[in-house]
Design a protein around this motif. Structure first.
Motif, mmCIF file in Angstrom:
data_model
loop_
_atom_site.group_PDB
_atom_site.id
_atom_site.type_symbol
_atom_site.label_atom_id
_atom_site.label_comp_id
_atom_site.label_asym_id
_atom_site.label_seq_id
_atom_site.Cartn_x
_atom_site.Cartn_y
_atom_site.Cartn_z
ATOM 1 N N ARG A 94 0.847 -1.194 0.000
ATOM 2 C CA ARG A 94 0.000 0.000 0.000
ATOM 3 C C ARG A 94 0.879 1.238 0.000
ATOM 4 N NH1 ARG A 94 -0.621 1.901 5.408
ATOM 5 N NH2 ARG A 94 0.172 0.425 6.961
ATOM 6 N N THR A 109 -6.066 2.222 -1.037
ATOM 7 C CA THR A 109 -4.649 2.602 -0.981
ATOM 8 C C THR A 109 -3.718 1.436 -1.287
ATOM 9 O OG1 THR A 109 -4.513 2.141 1.406
ATOM 10 C CG2 THR A 109 -5.148 4.366 0.743
ATOM 11 N N HIS A 110 -4.252 0.252 -1.559
ATOM 12 C CA HIS A 110 -3.424 -0.907 -1.851
ATOM 13 C C HIS A 110 -3.129 -1.004 -3.352
ATOM 14 C CE1 HIS A 110 -4.324 -2.095 2.259
ATOM 15 N NE2 HIS A 110 -3.450 -3.081 2.142
#
Length: 350
Positions: A249, A324-325
Motif C-alpha cells: 500500500r 490505498t493498496h
C-alpha cells in the motif's frame, strides 16, 4: 474593503471575544451560557476570517472546471491561509496568556486558559515558519532507468532518520497535541496539592507514556535491508524471504496543500510484518539506483496481491474496499518511477 482586510478586522474582533468567553465560562449560571455563546461566535469569526483570507475579491468564484487542479494556485492559497492562521495564533495566544495571568479565582480555569494560550502561540509560530519554508518551489527529478547488475550482499534501502519519522507521523501529531492539552493541565492541578508520592507517581507515569510512544514511533520506521541475490529483507531483527510479502500500500504526506509530497510504499506480510520504504522525501528521490534495483528485485520475488474481503472472495470490489493498496505491477512501477508531487498516484485516494 477587500476580503483580506475584512478578515484581519474579523480576526481582531473575534479573538478577544473568544478569550473573554473562555475566561468566564466556569463562572456558572447565565454568565456561562453567554460565555458558551461567545465561544461559538469567536470560533465562527476565526473560521470566517480564514475563509475570507483566501479570497482576493468579493466577486463570485467561477464554477470548478473538470480540468486538473492548479497545484500552484492551491499552494499559494495554502501558504496564505497558514500566514493568517499564524498571526491569529500569535496574537490570540499572547492575549489569552496575558488574560490567564489576571485570573486568580479559579485555578483550573487559569491553567487551562494558559495551556490554550501557549498552544495557540506555538501553533501560530509553527504556521508562520511553515509558510516561509514552503514558499520556494522545488524541481523534482524523475528516477532514471538502468540495467546495471544487482548489488551484492545486504543493501540498506530505507534508513530510519528523524526526517522520515516526522514525515510518517505527521497525520497523528494533531491528535497528540490535542491529547496533551487535555492531560497536561489536569496533571499540573493534581500535582500542586498532592503529596510527594503522588507527584512522583505522576512523573513516572508521564515518563513511561513518553517512552512508550517513542518506542512505538521508532518501530514504525525501522532500517530496511535487502539482499537482492537471495530476495530477502531484514526489518529490524526480522529476516524474511521476499515471497512472504503479500500486500503493498502507498501513503503520501504533504506539509501543505499543493506542496512537495513525501511518498512511502509499505509492504506487508505475516505476523504484522511491515516494510516501510521511503521513495520520496519532500519531493526528492530517497533511493539511489542501486537501492532501487534491490527493491525491485524484492518486489519481483514477492507475492503481492490486492486484499480480498471475506464477503468478496473473487476480489471484484478490492479496488473500492482497499483504495490505498496496489497490485504487483503498480508496486513495481511506483518503485521504478516514483511519481512527482504534480503527478497522480496509482490509487483512488491520497
Amino acid at each position: 474593503m477587500s476580503p483580506r482586510r475584512a478578515a484581519i478586522v474579523v480576526a481582531i474582533v473575534s479573538m478577544p471575544v473568544l478569550a473573554a468567553s473562555v475566561a468566564f465560562l466556569p463562572t456558572g449560571g447565565g454568565v456561562s451560557l453567554l460565555s458558551a455563546l461567545g465561544i461559538a461566535v469567536g470560533l465562527t469569526g476565526a473560521g470566517l476570517a480564514m475563509l475570507w483570507a483566501t479570497r482576493s475579491s468579493w466577486e463570485p468564484e467561477a464554477a470548478p472546471s473538470p480540468r486538473a487542479p492548479d497545484r500552484s494556485a492551491a499552494h499559494r492559497r495554502a501558504r496564505r491561509l497558514l500566514r493568517v492562521q499564524g498571526w491569529v495564533g500569535v496574537v490570540g495566544g499572547l492575549g489569552i496568556v496575558m488574560l490567564s495571568l489576571g485570573v486568580s479565582d479559579a485555578e483550573r480555569a487559569t491553567v487551562r486558559l494558559g495551556a490554550l494560550g501557549v498552544g495557540l502561540l506555538i501553533l501560530g509560530i509553527v504556521s508562520i515558519v511553515l509558510a516561509r519554508t514552503t514558499g520556494r518551489e522545488r524541481r523534482e527529478e524523475d528516477a532514471a532507468s538502468d540495467d546495471e547488475p544487482l548489488p551484492a550482499g545486504w543493501v540498506l534501502v530505507s534508513r530510519r532518520d528523524r526526517g522520515a519519522l516526522v514525515i510518517f507521523l505527521v497525520p497523528g501529531l494533531v491528535a497528540g497535541v490535542w491529547g496533551a492539552w487535555q492531560v497536561v493541565p489536569l496533571m499540573i492541578l493534581t500535582a500542586r496539592d498532592a503529596p510527594p508520592g503522588i507527584v512522583v507517581l505522576l512523573g513516572l507515569s508521564a515518563i513511561a507514556v513518553v517512552a512508550g510512544l517513542a518506542v512505538w514511533a521508532l518501530r514504525q520506521i525501522p532500517d530496511v535491508w535487502i539482499d537482492a541475490e537471495t530476495a530477502r529483507v531484514r526489518v529490524g531483527s526480522r529476516v524474511v524471504a521476499g515471497s512472504a510479502l503479500t500486500s503493498a500500500r502507498v501513503t503520501a504526506t504533504a506539509m501543505i496543500t499543493g506542496g512537495t509530497r513525501s511518498l512511502f510504499l509499505i509492504l506487508e506480510g505475516p505476523e504484522k510484518l511491515r516494510v516501510p520504504l521511503l521513495l520520496r522525501r519532500r519531493g526528492e528521490l530517497a533511493m539511489n539506483p542501486a537501492q532501487r534495483r534491490a527493491t525491485l528485485a524484492l518486489i519481483d520475488a514477492a507475492a503481492i496481491e490486492l486484499p480480498r474481503a471475506k464477503e468478496d472472495p473473487r476480489g471484484n470490489f478490492s479496488r473500492t474496499l482497499y483504495p490505498t493498496h496496489l497490485d504487483a505491477g503498480q508496486a513495481r512501477e511506483l518503485v521504478a518511477h516514483p511519481p512527482r508531487s504534480d503527478e497522480d498516484l496509482p490509487i483512488t485516494v491520497g
